[in-house]
Design a protein around this motif. Structure first.
Motif, PDB file in Angstrom:
ATOM      1  N   GLU A   1       0.843  -1.197   0.000  1.00  0.00           N
ATOM      2  CA  GLU A   1       0.000   0.000   0.000  1.00  0.00           C
ATOM      3  C   GLU A   1       0.878   1.247   0.000  1.00  0.00           C
ATOM      4  OE1 GLU A   1      -3.801   1.848   2.504  1.00  0.00           O
ATOM      5  OE2 GLU A   1      -2.876  -0.065   3.082  1.00  0.00           O
ATOM      6  N   SER A   2       0.642   2.122  -0.966  1.00  0.00           N
ATOM      7  CA  SER A   2       1.447   3.348  -1.098  1.00  0.00           C
ATOM      8  C   SER A   2       0.877   4.456  -0.228  1.00  0.00           C
ATOM      9  CB  SER A   2       1.477   3.799  -2.554  1.00  0.00           C
ATOM     10  OG  SER A   2       1.951   2.764  -3.395  1.00  0.00           O
ATOM     11  N   GLU A   3       1.752   5.340   0.238  1.00  0.00           N
ATOM     12  CA  GLU A   3       1.339   6.406   1.141  1.00  0.00           C
ATOM     13  C   GLU A   3       0.568   7.509   0.423  1.00  0.00           C
ATOM     14  OE1 GLU A   3       4.819   7.831   3.076  1.00  0.00           O
ATOM     15  OE2 GLU A   3       5.195   5.960   4.170  1.00  0.00           O
ATOM     16  N   ASN A   4       0.955   7.833  -0.796  1.00  0.00           N
ATOM     17  CA  ASN A   4       0.299   8.886  -1.549  1.00  0.00           C
ATOM     18  C   ASN A   4       0.451   8.590  -3.040  1.00  0.00           C
ATOM     19  OD1 ASN A   4       2.994   9.821  -2.281  1.00  0.00           O
ATOM     20  ND2 ASN A   4       3.083  10.716  -0.222  1.00  0.00           N
ATOM     21  N   GLU A   5      -0.051   9.519  -3.862  1.00  0.00           N
ATOM     22  CA  GLU A   5      -0.031   9.279  -5.309  1.00  0.00           C
ATOM     23  C   GLU A   5       1.391   9.222  -5.856  1.00  0.00           C
ATOM     24  OE1 GLU A   5      -1.362  12.098  -8.711  1.00  0.00           O
ATOM     25  OE2 GLU A   5      -3.121  10.889  -8.201  1.00  0.00           O
ATOM     26  N   GLU A   6       2.254  10.088  -5.367  1.00  0.00           N
ATOM     27  CA  GLU A   6       3.641  10.085  -5.841  1.00  0.00           C
ATOM     28  C   GLU A   6       4.331   8.766  -5.501  1.00  0.00           C
ATOM     29  OE1 GLU A   6       7.825  12.613  -5.241  1.00  0.00           O
ATOM     30  OE2 GLU A   6       5.946  13.332  -4.355  1.00  0.00           O
ATOM     31  N   ALA A   7       4.106   8.289  -4.277  1.00  0.00           N
ATOM     32  CA  ALA A   7       4.686   7.014  -3.862  1.00  0.00           C
ATOM     33  C   ALA A   7       4.085   5.863  -4.667  1.00  0.00           C
ATOM     34  CB  ALA A   7       4.455   6.789  -2.371  1.00  0.00           C
ATOM     35  N   MET A   8       2.803   5.975  -4.990  1.00  0.00           N
ATOM     36  CA  MET A   8       2.127   4.945  -5.773  1.00  0.00           C
ATOM     37  C   MET A   8       2.781   4.808  -7.152  1.00  0.00           C
ATOM     38  SD  MET A   8      -1.837   4.851  -7.127  1.00  0.00           S
ATOM     39  CE  MET A   8      -1.542   6.228  -8.275  1.00  0.00           C
ATOM     40  N   VAL A   9       2.996   5.941  -7.818  1.00  0.00           N
ATOM     41  CA  VAL A   9       3.626   5.924  -9.140  1.00  0.00           C
ATOM     42  C   VAL A   9       5.031   5.334  -9.062  1.00  0.00           C
ATOM     43  CG1 VAL A   9       4.472   7.369 -11.028  1.00  0.00           C
ATOM     44  CG2 VAL A   9       2.245   7.843 -10.007  1.00  0.00           C
ATOM     45  N   LYS A  10       5.774   5.704  -8.018  1.00  0.00           N
ATOM     46  CA  LYS A  10       7.128   5.188  -7.829  1.00  0.00           C
ATOM     47  C   LYS A  10       7.108   3.680  -7.586  1.00  0.00           C
ATOM     48  CE  LYS A  10      11.246   5.853  -4.914  1.00  0.00           C
ATOM     49  NZ  LYS A  10      11.294   4.483  -4.335  1.00  0.00           N
ATOM     50  N   ASP A  11       6.202   3.212  -6.745  1.00  0.00           N
ATOM     51  CA  ASP A  11       6.106   1.785  -6.445  1.00  0.00           C
ATOM     52  C   ASP A  11       5.736   0.990  -7.695  1.00  0.00           C
ATOM     53  OD1 ASP A  11       6.709   2.313  -3.821  1.00  0.00           O
ATOM     54  OD2 ASP A  11       4.622   2.302  -3.141  1.00  0.00           O
TER      55      ASP A  11
ATOM     56  N   THR B   1       3.350  16.367 -15.275  1.00  0.00           N
ATOM     57  CA  THR B   1       2.191  17.246 -15.432  1.00  0.00           C
ATOM     58  C   THR B   1       1.295  16.774 -16.578  1.00  0.00           C
ATOM     59  OG1 THR B   1       3.416  18.706 -16.932  1.00  0.00           O
ATOM     60  CG2 THR B   1       3.518  19.194 -14.568  1.00  0.00           C
ATOM     61  N   GLU B   2       1.876  16.036 -17.514  1.00  0.00           N
ATOM     62  CA  GLU B   2       1.087  15.514 -18.634  1.00  0.00           C
ATOM     63  C   GLU B   2       0.114  14.450 -18.163  1.00  0.00           C
ATOM     64  OE1 GLU B   2       1.878  12.848 -22.641  1.00  0.00           O
ATOM     65  OE2 GLU B   2       3.521  13.998 -21.765  1.00  0.00           O
ATOM     66  N   SER B   3       0.580  13.560 -17.286  1.00  0.00           N
ATOM     67  CA  SER B   3      -0.242  12.495 -16.726  1.00  0.00           C
ATOM     68  C   SER B   3       0.408  12.015 -15.437  1.00  0.00           C
ATOM     69  CB  SER B   3      -0.356  11.333 -17.712  1.00  0.00           C
ATOM     70  OG  SER B   3      -0.971  10.219 -17.094  1.00  0.00           O
ATOM     71  N   PRO B   4      -0.393  11.726 -14.394  1.00  0.00           N
ATOM     72  CA  PRO B   4       0.190  11.243 -13.141  1.00  0.00           C
ATOM     73  C   PRO B   4       0.986   9.956 -13.319  1.00  0.00           C
ATOM     74  CG  PRO B   4      -2.105  11.888 -12.839  1.00  0.00           C
ATOM     75  CD  PRO B   4      -1.845  11.892 -14.318  1.00  0.00           C
ATOM     76  N   CYS B   5       0.613   9.160 -14.327  1.00  0.00           N
ATOM     77  CA  CYS B   5       1.275   7.868 -14.542  1.00  0.00           C
ATOM     78  C   CYS B   5       2.258   7.909 -15.704  1.00  0.00           C
ATOM     79  CB  CYS B   5       0.236   6.773 -14.776  1.00  0.00           C
ATOM     80  SG  CYS B   5      -0.839   7.068 -16.198  1.00  0.00           S
ATOM     81  N   ALA B   6       2.723   9.107 -16.054  1.00  0.00           N
ATOM     82  CA  ALA B   6       3.668   9.235 -17.172  1.00  0.00           C
ATOM     83  C   ALA B   6       4.923   8.403 -16.932  1.00  0.00           C
ATOM     84  CB  ALA B   6       4.035  10.698 -17.381  1.00  0.00           C
ATOM     85  N   ALA B   7       5.415   8.381 -15.685  1.00  0.00           N
ATOM     86  CA  ALA B   7       6.609   7.599 -15.361  1.00  0.00           C
ATOM     87  C   ALA B   7       6.356   6.110 -15.552  1.00  0.00           C
ATOM     88  CB  ALA B   7       7.056   7.882 -13.930  1.00  0.00           C
TER      89      ALA B   7
END
Length: 286
Positions: free
Chosen positions: A131-141, A250-256
């Motif tokens: 479980e990720s802590e926030n959206e940024e951590a979610m994308v990284k995970d 900024t283009e998309s939260p899941c760009a990475a």
């Protein structure tokens, strides 16, 4: 023959991913292996000799040794070559997958595109196993899990298939199954660590070639030949750095995440080219 077996296995993969995912899952089922482990536990549990390295050998190495001997018995003759090729393809398809991360993340990407944040978190948790802590951590995970799943489910299998033949691919997959169920013993843990240390570093080189080489080298040069740095840690550092600075969040939260999938696909093409060269030069085991 290694190259031909890989080509056929990849074509089968493409067919199943596009048409029959349920049937594809059955081909990669680990039921037979855990049935074998249960049989060993039932038959030898309580025996004084069935412990330590001998137990690990019977559970992880013995089935692979039998596969190796079987292939050695059928290494001559025209008809035997077809039998061997068919069995190679069967083992490769069995040890691959069962699903590409791009396929597994379809719901995740769709949820993000539709602004369904909670659904995206649930898809991400199912994919990463945490479980990720926030959206940024979610994308990284999710990014880190993409690299690991592509590597462990496809790249490492292909690498050990080339280095040690079908027995090598099967050994790596069985050790991975044991790790996922927390069943690795001392011998299995050492074998698994060594196999990932080698295979993940070979794959790391393909990520350097497919992405931002300068950033990747800078990030990993102090760790590349360090025996204490696991393959997973090294690969994640190289692959993440190789994505460079071209990811626009900024283009998309899941760009990475999409960038990670794209980079993995390019790395796969390079790895396949290396396998082709190794086969033509006679460097492959099979």
């Amino acid at each position: 023959m290694a190259l031909l077996a890989l080509v056929i296995a990849i074509l089968i993969e493409r067919y199943y991913h596009g048409n029959q995912s349920a049937a594809r899952d059955k081909l990669s089922s680990d039921n037979w292996y855990f049935s074998y482990l249960r049989f060993c536990d039932k038959s030898f549990a309580g025996k004084n000799w069935y412990q330590g390295w001998l137990k690990d050998f019977i559970e992880a190495v013995l089935p692979v040794l039998l596969v190796f001997v079987f292939f050695k018995l059928f290494d001559d003759g025209f008809v035997a070559s077809f039998i061997v090729l068919a069995l190679m393809v069967l083992i490769l398809v069995h040890t691959f997958g069962p699903q590409l991360p791009s396929k597994q993340l379809e719901g995740y990407f769709k949820a993000i595109e539709n602004g369904e944040r909670q659904a995206a978190y649930e898809y991400a948790m199912a994919f990463t196993g945490k479980e990720s802590e926030n959206e940024e951590a979610m994308v990284k995970d999710v990014t880190e899990s993409i690299f690991y799943k592509v590597e462990s489910q496809y790249f490492s299998v292909a690498i050990w298939f080339v280095l040690l033949g079908p027995a090598g691919a099967l050994l790596y997959r069985m050790l991975l199954w044991q790790e996922q169920e927390d069943r690795l013993g001392a011998l299995g843990s050492k074998l698994h660590y060594a196999m990932e240390w080698v295979a993940f570093r070979i794959s790391a080189l393909t990520y350097l070639l497919a992405g931002d080489m300068a950033s990747g080298i800078e990030r990993s040069k102090a760790q590349f030949f360090d025996l204490d740095v696991s393959g997973r840690v090294l690969l994640n550092a190289v692959a993440t750095a190789s994505m460079g600075l071209g990811v626009d969040a900024t283009e998309s939260p899941c760009a990475a995440n999409r960038c990670a999938i794209s980079l993995s696909q390019r790395s796969g093409v390079i790895l396949f080219a290396l396998v082709a060269v190794a086969s033509f030069l006679g460097w492959s085991f099979v």
